[in-house]
Design an enzyme around this catalytic site. Structure first.
Site, PDB file in Angstrom:
ATOM      1  N   ASP A 188       0.816  -1.201   0.000  1.00 54.11           N
ATOM      2  CA  ASP A 188       0.000   0.000   0.000  1.00 54.11           C
ATOM      3  C   ASP A 188       0.860   1.266   0.000  1.00 54.11           C
ATOM      4  O   ASP A 188       1.845   1.353   0.727  1.00 54.11           O
ATOM      5  CB  ASP A 188      -0.907  -0.010   1.238  1.00 54.11           C
ATOM      6  CG  ASP A 188      -1.890   1.133   1.267  1.00 54.11           C
ATOM      7  OD1 ASP A 188      -2.702   1.235   0.343  1.00 54.11           O
ATOM      8  OD2 ASP A 188      -1.858   1.918   2.230  1.00 54.11           O
ATOM      9  N   GLU A 207       1.563  -0.147  -5.054  1.00 53.65           N
ATOM     10  CA  GLU A 207       0.701   0.978  -5.401  1.00 53.65           C
ATOM     11  C   GLU A 207       1.580   2.228  -5.452  1.00 53.65           C
ATOM     12  O   GLU A 207       1.961   2.777  -4.426  1.00 53.65           O
ATOM     13  CB  GLU A 207      -0.407   1.149  -4.360  1.00 53.65           C
ATOM     14  CG  GLU A 207      -1.340   2.308  -4.679  1.00 53.65           C
ATOM     15  CD  GLU A 207      -2.282   2.656  -3.533  1.00 53.65           C
ATOM     16  OE1 GLU A 207      -3.399   3.132  -3.808  1.00 53.65           O
ATOM     17  OE2 GLU A 207      -1.896   2.453  -2.355  1.00 53.65           O
TER      18      GLU A 207
END
Length: 548
Positions: free
Chosen positions: A204, A240
């Protein structure tokens, strides 16, 4: 860490499927999806052709941010089951040939995490330096990622008597990843889940993970990649990184690709929507031509939609407004000044030809496709739910109460089901399984075509010139052959003919999605595309023994 065995690079040609356990299937009818329910749908995912399951955060959490506010990295939220239920899902998935990756969210914790609760009580706490504190916030502090929800990235904590940094929401204090003790703690988290059997991680908000201001910040990603490689030689790190290509490429690492294994292609995704709005392939073509060349051990992840807003932050303001006007004309459909909280089918007016063209294109682009749950049946969003919740509604399994997601009262569900034309009455798995013309069967056809086209994951990519601005034609050349994909961004009334005249000594061409075979005239093939038309054409040479 260098990967040399092709079998270890399974991510190069994987089909990823992302889901939130709490929204997928509720087996004990308490209103929340659970791991036991997911285990009963792994055969469904196997039938679709999924080869890697990506699980959104399922850890204990206040769930103020869909579980990305983690309070315990080593557990399972009791609402979803227990660690034994998780292990059973991993075991069952592996038996069916599916890998499993989980979210690694270590740029911040929940403010309910024991580390933070200890840190805020005393400056002498062993966890005080797990977070970033200041007596006064800097005058030149960066803007919040959520400007409509937070007025900055520093928040004063009364108990601590200092400000702490939070790149996202104030209930998500940033971890101080420059602290060696924090890195040791993160290594324990990674090692724990790899030992249990996961095949890697979706990492993330990567730029915030290593943004410590040091010159050697990427050494930390290299260390994570090396650690994962020692524990699982085939472990994947899907990152990401929503940055322009010239900055994004650094997160793959050196010429051997020694940092992230894969990254989502946010640039191409955003340019795709600009092309759709303009009915012109040009913006996407421009992005694909600018894509950096990757090391053999790296891969792009292509997607239509994800679990957050459809971010358009890399478009100019005028370009973003074009997409807003086309696909999010109402203010309630937008978020953070940069994104859209809608799924694709409603954005495209439910037009099945347009929707299918987009998915055909996504599966044919060089890289690995990533599906968000419900995309395979054409689910829509819930327009009255706030923010990102609009695209996180329960899975629609059948035309029955609660869409057969749960037997609980509707008020006990994590979110209400979609209503109107995209409700479970009209869009559901059960009906589509029995309809060979359904969206489900179309996506399954794409998955099958992708599975027999290794050149999409491994081959050399080239955009083929042709005279029609509305058409994207690209070629993928692999060791076993060549695939040419054609996609028309223009609607009805804009039929075009594309001439393919560089097919060398080829004698025939096979349409992988239309099951047609064409004989070539001296290596020349004319292909007609209707509005929103698409073709995957395998160029076959004499003696080609592949199953086509």
């Amino acid at each position: 860490m260098k990967v040399s065995d092709i079998s270890d690079m399974w991510w190069k040609t994987a089909v990823f499927y992302n889901l939130n356990v709490g929204s997928y299937l509720d087996w004990n009818d308490d209103g929340t999806g659970d791991f036991e329910g997911l285990s009963h749908r792994l055969d469904y995912l196997g039938e679709l052709g999924v080869t890697c399951l990506w699980l959104a955060p399922f850890y204990p959490s206040p769930r103020a941010d869909n579980g990305y506010d983690i309070a315990d990295y080593f557990g399972v939220d009791p609402r979803y089951g227990d660690l034994g239920d998780f292990v059973e899902v991993v075991r069952t998935a592996h038996e069916r040939g599916m890998r499993v990756i989980v979210d690694l969210v270590v740029n911040h914790t929940s403010d309910a995490h024991p580390w933070f609760q200890s840190a805020r009580q005393s400056r002498d706490s062993p966890y005080r330096d797990f977070y970033i504190w200041r007596d006064e916030p800097p005058e030149d502090q960066r803007a919040s990622m959520f400007p409509d929800a937070e007025d900055g990235v520093w928040f004063y904590d009364e108990a601590a008597g200092q400000y702490y940094e939070h790149s996202f929401y104030r209930h998500q204090p940033d971890l101080n990843t420059a602290n060696p003790k924090v890195r040791e703690a993160i290594a324990k988290v990674i090692g724990f889940w790899l030992q249990i059997g996961v095949d890697g991680f979706r990492v993330d908000a990567v730029p915030f993970l290593i943004d410590n201001g040091g010159e050697n910040e990427h050494e930390y990603l290299q260390a994570i990649r090396t650690f994962v490689g020692r524990r699982n030689g085939a472990g994947a790190l899907l990152g990401e990184v929503n940055l322009p290509y010239d900055k994004q490429i650094a997160f793959f690492g050196d010429e051997d690709g020694d940092e992230l294994t894969m990254q989502f292609d946010f640039v191409a995704n955003q340019r795709l929507y600009l092309s759709l709005a303009r009915e012109d392939a040009g913006p996407l073509v421009e992005a694909l031509r600018a894509r950096p060349q990757l090391a053999r051990t790296n891969q792009w992840a292509n997607f239509v939609r994800n679990h957050d807003e459809l971010t358009l932050d890399q478009l100019s303001e005028d370009e973003r407004n074009e997409v807003f006007e086309a696909f999010a004309p109402e203010e309630s459909m937008r978020i953070h000044g940069r994104g859209i909280v809608r799924r694709l089918p409603p954005m495209l007016g439910g037009d099945p030809r347009w929707i299918r063209m987009v998915y055909s294109l996504t599966f044919s682009l060089p890289g690995a496709p990533v599906l968000y749950y419900g995309e395979e049946i054409g689910m829509g969003e819930h327009p009255t739910l706030p923010g990102r919740a609009a695209v996180r509604t329960p899975m629609q399994w059948a035309d029955s109460p609660n869409g057969a997601f749960s037997g609980a009262d509707a008020d006990d569900l994590p979110h209400p089901l979609v209503s109107g034309g995209f409700s479970a009455e009209h869009i559901n798995v059960s009906a589509q399984l029995h309809d060979p013309e359904s969206m489900f069967h179309f996506v399954r056809q794409l998955v099958a075509a992708y599975a027999i086209s290794p050149e999409i994951g491994w081959g050399d990519f080239e955009i083929l010139p042709q005279p029609h601005a509305c058409v994207l034609v690209h070629s993928l050349q692999g060791s076993m052959g060549r695939l040419i994909a054609l996609h028309n961004f223009a609607p009805d009334g804009r039929k075009v003919t594309v001439t393919l005249d560089d097919t060398d000594e080829s004698t025939r061409a096979i349409d992988l999605l239309g099951n047609e075979t064409y004989l070539l005239d001296d290596g020349v093939l004319n292909v007609t595309l209707d509005g929103f038309g698409y073709r995957w054409i395998r160029i076959a040479r004499t003696g080609d023994k592949r199953l086509l």
